[in-house]
Scaffold this active site. Structure first.
Site, mmCIF file in Angstrom:
data_model
loop_
_atom_site.group_PDB
_atom_site.id
_atom_site.type_symbol
_atom_site.label_atom_id
_atom_site.label_comp_id
_atom_site.label_asym_id
_atom_site.label_seq_id
_atom_site.Cartn_x
_atom_site.Cartn_y
_atom_site.Cartn_z
ATOM 1 N N ASN A 176 0.853 -1.188 0.000
ATOM 2 C CA ASN A 176 0.000 0.000 0.000
ATOM 3 C C ASN A 176 0.899 1.251 0.000
ATOM 4 O O ASN A 176 1.516 1.588 1.009
ATOM 5 C CB ASN A 176 -0.888 -0.053 1.247
ATOM 6 C CG ASN A 176 -1.864 1.103 1.317
ATOM 7 O OD1 ASN A 176 -1.553 2.191 0.851
ATOM 8 N ND2 ASN A 176 -3.019 0.870 1.910
ATOM 9 N N HIS A 185 0.158 4.327 -0.084
ATOM 10 C CA HIS A 185 -0.291 5.412 0.811
ATOM 11 C C HIS A 185 0.345 5.244 2.187
ATOM 12 O O HIS A 185 0.706 6.218 2.842
ATOM 13 C CB HIS A 185 -1.815 5.401 0.957
ATOM 14 C CG HIS A 185 -2.534 5.683 -0.317
ATOM 15 N ND1 HIS A 185 -2.661 6.949 -0.826
ATOM 16 C CD2 HIS A 185 -3.163 4.857 -1.184
ATOM 17 C CE1 HIS A 185 -3.330 6.895 -1.951
ATOM 18 N NE2 HIS A 185 -3.654 5.635 -2.201
ATOM 19 N N ASP A 188 -0.576 -3.075 10.213
ATOM 20 C CA ASP A 188 -1.922 -3.598 9.978
ATOM 21 C C ASP A 188 -2.893 -2.628 10.632
ATOM 22 O O ASP A 188 -2.704 -2.226 11.788
ATOM 23 C CB ASP A 188 -2.096 -5.016 10.527
ATOM 24 C CG ASP A 188 -3.265 -5.695 9.825
ATOM 25 O OD1 ASP A 188 -3.155 -5.958 8.609
ATOM 26 O OD2 ASP A 188 -4.306 -5.941 10.465
ATOM 27 N N SER A 189 -3.882 -2.233 9.882
ATOM 28 C CA SER A 189 -4.730 -1.150 10.358
ATOM 29 C C SER A 189 -6.142 -1.310 9.824
ATOM 30 O O SER A 189 -6.398 -2.140 8.952
ATOM 31 C CB SER A 189 -4.144 0.194 9.909
ATOM 32 O OG SER A 189 -3.757 0.150 8.551
ATOM 33 N N GLY A 226 -8.520 4.823 1.388
ATOM 34 C CA GLY A 226 -9.412 3.999 2.203
ATOM 35 C C GLY A 226 -10.664 4.734 2.639
ATOM 36 O O GLY A 226 -11.384 5.331 1.829
HETATM 37 P P1 ITT Z 1 -0.905 -4.125 3.183
HETATM 38 O O1 ITT Z 1 -1.577 -5.309 3.851
HETATM 39 O O2 ITT Z 1 -0.127 -4.475 1.966
HETATM 40 O O3 ITT Z 1 -0.129 -3.294 4.178
HETATM 41 P P2 ITT Z 1 -3.595 -3.090 2.997
HETATM 42 O O4 ITT Z 1 -4.184 -1.826 2.450
HETATM 43 O O5 ITT Z 1 -4.252 -4.382 2.583
HETATM 44 O O6 ITT Z 1 -2.052 -3.111 2.633
HETATM 45 P P3 ITT Z 1 -4.393 -3.645 5.722
HETATM 46 O O7 ITT Z 1 -4.570 -5.091 5.506
HETATM 47 O O8 ITT Z 1 -3.733 -3.168 6.984
HETATM 48 O O9 ITT Z 1 -3.542 -2.969 4.553
HETATM 49 O O10 ITT Z 1 -5.828 -2.954 5.589
HETATM 50 C C1 ITT Z 1 -5.945 -1.622 5.903
HETATM 51 C C2 ITT Z 1 -7.260 -1.070 5.394
HETATM 52 O O11 ITT Z 1 -7.865 -0.286 6.421
HETATM 53 C C3 ITT Z 1 -7.006 -0.133 4.229
HETATM 54 O O12 ITT Z 1 -7.062 -0.800 2.983
HETATM 55 C C4 ITT Z 1 -8.089 0.907 4.411
HETATM 56 O O13 ITT Z 1 -9.285 0.439 3.854
HETATM 57 C C5 ITT Z 1 -8.240 0.963 5.944
HETATM 58 N N1 ITT Z 1 -7.312 1.979 6.500
HETATM 59 C C6 ITT Z 1 -6.205 1.767 7.272
HETATM 60 N N2 ITT Z 1 -5.600 2.922 7.557
HETATM 61 C C7 ITT Z 1 -6.317 3.881 6.957
HETATM 62 C C8 ITT Z 1 -6.180 5.275 6.872
HETATM 63 O O14 ITT Z 1 -5.148 5.910 7.406
HETATM 64 N N3 ITT Z 1 -7.105 5.950 6.175
HETATM 65 C C9 ITT Z 1 -8.126 5.328 5.592
HETATM 66 N N4 ITT Z 1 -8.335 4.015 5.616
HETATM 67 C C10 ITT Z 1 -7.423 3.282 6.292
#
Ligand code: ITT
Length: 224
Positions: free
Chosen positions: A10, A12, A77-78, A175
């Site tokens: 990701n 971002h 992870d978020s 996101g």
């Molecule tokens: P990686 O696993 O490759 O790091 P990912 O986007 O799949 O990328 P996650 O599994 O941690 O990451 O999912 C995080 C999701 O939560 C992300 O795709 C957004 O939909 C949401 N999210 C997390 N942080 C955010 C933020 O700062 N602003 C907006 N949405 C966020």
């Protein structure tokens, strides 16, 4: 210079983490290491998934010959927890719109946001409370000879409280940012932009913790 591999695809996240940690770090992401193992994010907590992402790479890296050295792995992870939905989408935030898909693929942000608005259609403003949560997992990359046993992974977390708006607003971020109004603001993260988001976000708070603890060192010496 400290070389950090961010265990993410990701971009971002890379942008925000790089802006927050500063210029003494050189970052790569998994987009630059296409051979890196794919992690299945099937843990039931952010901490569990962040640990899985970091551990997979800490174990894989010592056997690779790389163009650039890597000193640390940092996984993020978020996700978003909405109170009226019992904490959903939570660990499923990235694939909320297609939660039954088991191929590990993420859903487009637009679809995730549309589903969230649909589920909250009849929920009044005062019950639309929510928070972003971020768990960071940090691992040091040891040379192959020193990498026996389970590597040590340190966890750091951060949250940002707020509420979910009735329609998306703003162009910045990624996101759920267009729907998330952080507490104390009437504008979404996507309207407020990077400068404000990076002061108060879940990711900024987790990184603050990481910086404080790493500068102090967990056993007398500095980690970096
Ligand atoms: P990686 O696993 O490759 O790091 P990912 O986007 O799949 O990328 P996650 O599994 O941690 O990451 O999912 C995080 C999701 O939560 C992300 O795709 C957004 O939909 C949401 N999210 C997390 N942080 C955010 C933020 O700062 N602003 C907006 N949405 C966020």
């Amino acid at each position: 210079m400290i070389h950090v591999l961010l265990a993410t695809r990701n971009e971002h996240k890379r942008q925000e983490i790089a802006a927050l940690l500063g210029p003494q770090f050189i970052f790569q992401t998994l987009n630059e290491l296409p051979a890196a193992p794919q992690v299945i994010e099937d843990a039931d907590s952010f901490a569990g998934n962040a640990t899985k992402k970091a551990l997979g790479l800490v174990r894989w890296l010592p056997n690779q010959s790389l163009d650039q050295p890597i000193n640390y792995i940092l996984a993020d992870d978020s996700g978003l927890e909405v109170d009226a939905l019992g904490g959903a989408p939570g660990v499923h935030s990235a694939r909320f719109a297609a939660i039954d898909r088991h191929d590990g693929g993420n859903s487009p942000d637009l679809d995730n946001n549309a589903k969230l608005l649909r589920l909250l259609a009849n929920v009044p403003a005062e019950q639309r409370t929510a928070r972003f949560r971020c768990v960071l997992a940090l691992g040091r990359v040891a040379p192959q000879s020193a990498s026996q046993g389970r590597p040590e992974i340190q966890l750091f977390d951060g949250t940002c409280e707020g509420r979910i708006d009735f329609a998306p607003r703003g162009q910045n971020g990624f996101g759920y940012d267009p729907l998330f109004l952080p507490t104390g603001f009437d504008r979404s993260f996507a309207e407020l932009g990077e400068a404000v988001k990076n002061k108060i976000s879940h990711r900024a708070r987790a990184l603050e913790q990481l910086r404080a603890i790493c500068a102090r060192g967990n056993s007398g010496g500095r980690i970096w």
